[in-house]
Write a protein that holds these residues in place. Sequence first.
Motif, PDB file in Angstrom:
ATOM      1  N   ILE A 184       0.832  -1.200   0.000  1.00 21.66           N
ATOM      2  CA  ILE A 184       0.000   0.000   0.000  1.00 21.66           C
ATOM      3  C   ILE A 184       0.869   1.253   0.000  1.00 21.66           C
ATOM      4  CG2 ILE A 184      -1.778   1.319   1.219  1.00 21.66           C
ATOM      5  CD1 ILE A 184      -2.759  -1.290   2.460  1.00 21.66           C
ATOM      6  N   PHE A 185       0.652   2.111  -0.989  1.00 21.50           N
ATOM      7  CA  PHE A 185       1.261   3.433  -1.044  1.00 21.50           C
ATOM      8  C   PHE A 185       0.135   4.451  -0.849  1.00 21.50           C
ATOM      9  CE2 PHE A 185       3.817   0.708  -3.745  1.00 21.50           C
ATOM     10  CZ  PHE A 185       5.129   1.012  -3.382  1.00 21.50           C
ATOM     11  N   LYS A 186       0.099   5.113   0.306  1.00 21.48           N
ATOM     12  CA  LYS A 186      -0.950   6.075   0.619  1.00 21.48           C
ATOM     13  C   LYS A 186      -2.324   5.421   0.440  1.00 21.48           C
ATOM     14  CE  LYS A 186       1.937  10.067  -0.404  1.00 21.48           C
ATOM     15  NZ  LYS A 186       2.117  11.310  -1.184  1.00 21.48           N
ATOM     16  N   ASP A 187      -3.063   5.742  -0.635  1.00 17.60           N
ATOM     17  CA  ASP A 187      -4.395   5.165  -0.838  1.00 17.60           C
ATOM     18  C   ASP A 187      -4.424   4.214  -2.036  1.00 17.60           C
ATOM     19  OD1 ASP A 187      -4.049   6.980  -2.851  1.00 17.60           O
ATOM     20  OD2 ASP A 187      -5.969   7.988  -2.602  1.00 17.60           O
ATOM     21  N   ARG A 188      -3.269   3.647  -2.381  1.00 17.37           N
ATOM     22  CA  ARG A 188      -3.178   2.788  -3.564  1.00 17.37           C
ATOM     23  C   ARG A 188      -2.688   1.399  -3.159  1.00 17.37           C
ATOM     24  NH1 ARG A 188      -1.140   7.653  -4.315  1.00 17.37           N
ATOM     25  NH2 ARG A 188       1.050   7.000  -4.186  1.00 17.37           N
ATOM     26  N   LEU A 189      -3.475   0.398  -3.511  1.00 20.18           N
ATOM     27  CA  LEU A 189      -3.174  -0.988  -3.138  1.00 20.18           C
ATOM     28  C   LEU A 189      -2.728  -1.780  -4.356  1.00 20.18           C
ATOM     29  CD1 LEU A 189      -3.299  -3.535  -1.283  1.00 20.18           C
ATOM     30  CD2 LEU A 189      -5.741  -3.680  -1.872  1.00 20.18           C
ATOM     31  N   TYR A 190      -1.529  -2.348  -4.259  1.00 16.52           N
ATOM     32  CA  TYR A 190      -1.015  -3.290  -5.243  1.00 16.52           C
ATOM     33  C   TYR A 190      -0.866  -4.646  -4.547  1.00 16.52           C
ATOM     34  CZ  TYR A 190       0.581   1.038  -7.568  1.00 16.52           C
ATOM     35  OH  TYR A 190       0.667   2.280  -8.142  1.00 16.52           O
ATOM     36  N   TRP A 191      -0.703  -5.693  -5.322  1.00 14.02           N
ATOM     37  CA  TRP A 191      -0.440  -6.990  -4.699  1.00 14.02           C
ATOM     38  C   TRP A 191       0.117  -7.976  -5.717  1.00 14.02           C
ATOM     39  CZ3 TRP A 191      -5.566  -5.560  -5.773  1.00 14.02           C
ATOM     40  CH2 TRP A 191      -6.233  -6.350  -6.705  1.00 14.02           C
ATOM     41  N   ILE A 192       0.713  -9.018  -5.160  1.00 15.80           N
ATOM     42  CA  ILE A 192       1.014 -10.210  -5.939  1.00 15.80           C
ATOM     43  C   ILE A 192       0.396 -11.381  -5.189  1.00 15.80           C
ATOM     44  CG2 ILE A 192       3.258 -10.601  -4.804  1.00 15.80           C
ATOM     45  CD1 ILE A 192       4.233 -11.742  -7.536  1.00 15.80           C
ATOM     46  N   SER A 193      -0.213 -12.302  -5.919  1.00 12.67           N
ATOM     47  CA  SER A 193      -0.726 -13.506  -5.271  1.00 12.67           C
ATOM     48  C   SER A 193      -0.553 -14.708  -6.197  1.00 12.67           C
ATOM     49  CB  SER A 193      -2.189 -13.353  -4.835  1.00 12.67           C
ATOM     50  OG  SER A 193      -3.065 -13.328  -5.933  1.00 12.67           O
ATOM     51  N   ILE A 194      -0.199 -15.799  -5.565  1.00 10.85           N
ATOM     52  CA  ILE A 194      -0.008 -17.083  -6.257  1.00 10.85           C
ATOM     53  C   ILE A 194      -0.665 -18.138  -5.373  1.00 10.85           C
ATOM     54  CG2 ILE A 194       1.667 -18.770  -7.090  1.00 10.85           C
ATOM     55  CD1 ILE A 194       3.694 -16.381  -7.253  1.00 10.85           C
ATOM     56  N   GLY A 195      -1.620 -18.853  -5.906  1.00  6.61           N
ATOM     57  CA  GLY A 195      -2.320 -19.859  -5.111  1.00  6.61           C
ATOM     58  C   GLY A 195      -3.721 -19.415  -4.737  1.00  6.61           C
ATOM     59  N   ASP A 196      -4.189 -19.864  -3.584  1.00  8.44           N
ATOM     60  CA  ASP A 196      -5.589 -19.615  -3.217  1.00  8.44           C
ATOM     61  C   ASP A 196      -5.756 -18.832  -1.918  1.00  8.44           C
ATOM     62  OD1 ASP A 196      -4.740 -21.554  -1.440  1.00  8.44           O
ATOM     63  OD2 ASP A 196      -6.501 -22.850  -1.680  1.00  8.44           O
ATOM     64  N   SER A 197      -4.701 -18.154  -1.459  1.00  4.90           N
ATOM     65  CA  SER A 197      -4.841 -17.337  -0.249  1.00  4.90           C
ATOM     66  C   SER A 197      -5.579 -16.051  -0.600  1.00  4.90           C
ATOM     67  CB  SER A 197      -3.461 -17.016   0.342  1.00  4.90           C
ATOM     68  OG  SER A 197      -2.823 -18.195   0.789  1.00  4.90           O
ATOM     69  N   PRO A 198      -6.729 -15.790   0.014  1.00  6.99           N
ATOM     70  CA  PRO A 198      -7.567 -14.660  -0.405  1.00  6.99           C
ATOM     71  C   PRO A 198      -7.066 -13.306   0.084  1.00  6.99           C
ATOM     72  CG  PRO A 198      -8.589 -15.784   1.435  1.00  6.99           C
ATOM     73  CD  PRO A 198      -7.389 -16.601   1.067  1.00  6.99           C
ATOM     74  N   LEU A 199      -7.321 -12.295  -0.740  1.00  6.25           N
ATOM     75  CA  LEU A 199      -7.098 -10.899  -0.378  1.00  6.25           C
ATOM     76  C   LEU A 199      -8.450 -10.213  -0.473  1.00  6.25           C
ATOM     77  CD1 LEU A 199      -5.132  -8.555   0.278  1.00  6.25           C
ATOM     78  CD2 LEU A 199      -4.901  -8.213  -2.199  1.00  6.25           C
TER      79      LEU A 199
END
Length: 258
Positions: free
Chosen positions: A112-127
Amino acid sequence: MNYDVATALSRGQRDYQEDAVIADFSVGADFGFAVLGDGMGGHAAGDVASKIVVTEVFAELKFQSGAPEVFEGAVADMLLSAAETANAAIAAQVAEDSSLHGMGSTLVAPVIFKDRLYWISIGDSPLYLYRDGTLRQINEDHSMGPQIDLMVKTGQLAPELARDHPDRNLLRSVVMGARISMIDCKPVPTKLLPGDTVIAASDGIQYLTDEEIVQVLAETKAKSSDDTARALLAAVNELDDPEQDNVALVVVKLSSSG
């Protein structure tokens, strides 16, 4: 934007813990991240795999965090590089100890940068993103679950068979030292608002229904992230499910700094 952050772990009804989680949100900073892994491969191997993945990705992101503006400009590439570094570390560990062959881990890392959400996900762990009483999973699910649900929608499978399908939780992508077949890592951020709650978790949290998770989030909306994390684990424990998997989670509550 202010961040109120908590992490939590539960062994569930398993004899060992294969999940790992860490978060880094410095007080007063307008940047932070978390890394979570759900290990697979049995007692020793799953524990090793999740710790390798979380440690390697965390170290890479921590190294980049000294210059957040530069990091955000290349965040997708850096997240992909961190995942590949973790994948190579898994491969090296398996090469050194053949008894660990087949171990692996999911990965979900919100940044998270200020009000901006990025992510990486591999598999089935939920965000998850919880906003205005609505819970939404915003990352891709790399298990067979979405494929099975699609079969229901197209009339290829009866709904009652889909719910408890034996292949539902099989992973189509995982960090295990081989080619990673599916990665969710978008260069365009999701905009966050004051009052939002972001939750990254292992799939053990999904023993609760979305409605049950929403109920906990609504009841603890005015409380701290630590209270919310504890309440979620308490709700899982109250299920008293003999098959309850490990649960790891990170809760990030956002509020306006103005």
